[in-house]
Design an enzyme around this catalytic site. Sequence first.
Site, PDB file in Angstrom:
ATOM      1  CD  GLU A 290      -2.957  -1.254   2.192  1.00 36.76           C
ATOM      2  OE1 GLU A 290      -4.175  -1.233   1.965  1.00 36.76           O
ATOM      3  OE2 GLU A 290      -2.478  -1.380   3.340  1.00 36.76           O
TER       4      GLU A 290
ATOM      5  CD  GLU B  10      -3.483  -6.383   3.806  1.00 38.73           C
ATOM      6  OE1 GLU B  10      -2.814  -5.351   3.936  1.00 38.73           O
ATOM      7  OE2 GLU B  10      -3.481  -7.061   2.749  1.00 38.73           O
TER       8      GLU B  10
END
Length: 256
Positions: free
Chosen positions: A110, A130
């Site tokens: 990210e 995730e």
Amino acid sequence: MSEQPEVLVERDGAVLVVTVNRPQAKNAINKAAAEGIGAAMDQLDSDDSLFVGVVTGAGGTFSAGMDLKAFLAGEKPHVPGRGFAGLVERPPAKPLIAAVEGFALAGGFEIALACDLIVAGEGAFFGLPEVRRGLLAGGGGLLRLPRKAGLPKATEWALTGDRIPAQDAHAAGVVNRLVPTGEALPAALALARQIAGNGPLAVQGTKRILTEGSEWPAAEAFARQWEIYAPVRASEDAEEGARAFTEKREPVWRGR
């Protein structure tokens, strides 16, 4: 012997090089690292002599994402106004390049996606794992990855949590330049210096339009673009660029 800081910040001419310096933790982001990156982004934005930033990681790895041990100890690796890692919610106004070796996973990916350009070594890989931990990628990965890779690829990668080889990320358009392993930072610096040779106001305005333009209503797009373009067109730098071209010399940018 004094401890090394969590984030190293160096200048290379008009380029600010920001290195996450936690190789013992695979450059996972804790509170100190987030604050260090955020301070570097503030410096990049506020210093008129800096035109471009490069973010990388020490020890042959970009970042494993959030430091889960620090998180469980109560740390929050966020900076008010800039979000996770001092970057993902509000990147700098100036161009930012990620130089990726090893892996950029979860929050590390990210961080890279929050940059404008990604240069990666051939041995690097990326991923948003995730979902494998019962979480979702809340640091902008689910917002930015579809724009760069397209919705089908982004959906597959985000729902499976698979690791993505740099070659696949390059083929999908996520990685801009794929270079031999170990050459990501030199290649990113060369790209940064090329960008820094252009008019800084023009570069910043171009980034803003590229970043914001897709959200503008079609009927307002050119009017909104003009609001950004007009001050650049009227700037001393624009006049200098035209003059340097006619005089067959390199321009001297002043950022005004």
